[in-house]
Design an enzyme around this catalytic site. Sequence first.
Site, PDB file in Angstrom:
ATOM      1  N   GLY A 175       5.824 -67.846 -38.616  1.00  7.69           N
ATOM      2  CA  GLY A 175       5.543 -66.607 -37.886  1.00  7.69           C
ATOM      3  C   GLY A 175       4.359 -65.850 -38.448  1.00  7.69           C
TER       4      GLY A 175
ATOM      5  N   GLY B 275     -16.906 -68.538  -5.900  1.00  4.63           N
ATOM      6  CA  GLY B 275     -16.174 -67.476  -6.587  1.00  4.63           C
ATOM      7  C   GLY B 275     -16.775 -67.183  -7.950  1.00  4.63           C
ATOM      8  N   ALA B 276     -17.360 -68.205  -8.552  1.00  5.43           N
ATOM      9  CA  ALA B 276     -17.934 -68.019  -9.883  1.00  5.43           C
ATOM     10  C   ALA B 276     -19.101 -67.028  -9.842  1.00  5.43           C
ATOM     11  CB  ALA B 276     -18.376 -69.359 -10.452  1.00  5.43           C
TER      12      ALA B 276
END
Length: 513
Positions: free
Chosen positions: A170, A403-404
């Site tokens: 962790g 879209g880029a």
Amino acid sequence: MQEKLAALHNLQSQALLGGGKKRLESQHAKGKLTARERVDLLLDKNSFQEIGMLVRHRSSDFGLDQEKYYGDGVITGFGTINGRKVYVFSQDFTVFGGSLSEAHAKKICRIMDLAMQNGAPVIGLNDSGGARIQEGVLSLGGYADIFYRNTLASGVVPQLSLIMGPCAGGAVYSPAITDFIFMVSHTSYMFVTGPNVVKTVTHEEVSSEDLGGALAHASKSGVTHFACDNEVHCIMQAKQLLSYIPQNCEELPPATAYETADELRPKLNDIIPETASQPYDMREVIEHLVDENSFLETHQNYAENIVVGFARIGGKSVGIVGNQPNHLAGVLDINASKKGARFVRFCDAFNIPLLVLVDVPGFLPGTDQEWHGIISEGAKLLYAFCEATVPKVTVITRKAYGGAYDVMNSKHIGADMNYAWPSAEIAVMGAKGAAEIIFKKEIAQAANPEEKLTEKVAEYTEKFANPYLAAEYGFVDEIIEPSKTRQKLMESFAMLENKALKLPRKKHGNIPL
Ligand code: HXC
């Protein structure tokens, strides 16, 4: 008094010895520096002021009451780097393997609290066997106290993690929340579960280095931003990075003195290849645009289809995001989107203006990308650019497709200045693909379909594969000669230096994580 002073000096020299001479020697034998040597290298000479040198743990289980060391495995304090204040903790592997006890955690938390209250970066030098096993839940609680502060400090003060040894279990989640991770090749590693557990659970045989060494995290997982050759290199890289960023979110990044010179860069006129499918190196473009040798690339070996890093233009810091035509044609995929988004958010959090260099053929197609969530992952980059309120300047060097085009800091999502080179092609897609779709029937019915396709590609190219239509609509502010780009950038960033833009009031947005 003399006696009392002697007693104090005695305690201090015990603290300086950490876990003892033998263990210090063994640290060197592993090719590692000691916790104090690292602090000395990091900070300006004689600037380190230690806090909590005489702290010891208060545990007694498993014979711990018989084994106590001053400092309890972590050296904490403050000092300066190039005259600027920083707060530091440096884990001492010679004391219980640098493992984290309740007292050790409290020392780190104190440093983090001071850093947040006083608005200066926190630098953690990690070298630890994880939770102090003998202390059980006290140690786990100590980690959580740190994670909590990492999160509160995020976006308030810069946080850097330098991994100089083990960082496992962790414990990895503290560096993971910080802004930048630096690892040292061959002597540092990070993993949630080590090779033994991996072997038991998945039957995979893998070494620590292959599983969680610097190269693995720099190129495969992207967990680390820097894979350094050795500890000295690692510390120098961290110092350089700090030189581009402000002390906290309320301040502007530091600027270096700059005298205006000839800002024309004629070589930029020759960088774009004759044909649109040929690659070139966006780093070369960057080198011509920024002050000499000022570019510090982060995440260099990860998602190489996008280049990100810090530089100076006319002495002032900028964060650069550029598609890289040299790798996968500069396409946007999941990893590139994540890499770009996190960088943009860092720059925005710390008032670093953004320069975006665009040459992008679109998003990467395929089942792998779709099934791994290119929709929500790609949206991260879009979201990050949309919400960034720092000055944002875009230069389209060649392709800006589909879209880029929107995602890469287009005018529509808040870019302040958009430039294009005459070589720019701003369109829904490449000319061939477009012609094949919209003229499908015409091509099929033609006496010579090949010839028809070529004709239609030329027609589409003529109309759309240029920046002029976008300029007509005002989506591009100016079409510029590449050689003049640096000059234009200097003028734009100067024009935008007092930009003040507020987002709608909200608790926080909900970026697609
Ligand atoms: C107490 C520890 C320790 C630990 C090492 N030491 N890790 N003491 N707690 N976690 C001590 C050793 O007893 C030894 O003491 C000294 O540090 C150096 O350790 P060595 O094993 O001799 O060193 P080396 O061979 O280099 O191996 C390093 C190591 C190994 C790979 C880190 O020590 C190791 O595996 N340690 C345990 C790691 C671990 O399982 N930690 C807990 C993970 S779980 P002497 O007296 O001989 O010098 C975790 C949860 C966090 O961290 C949860 C947060 C939410």
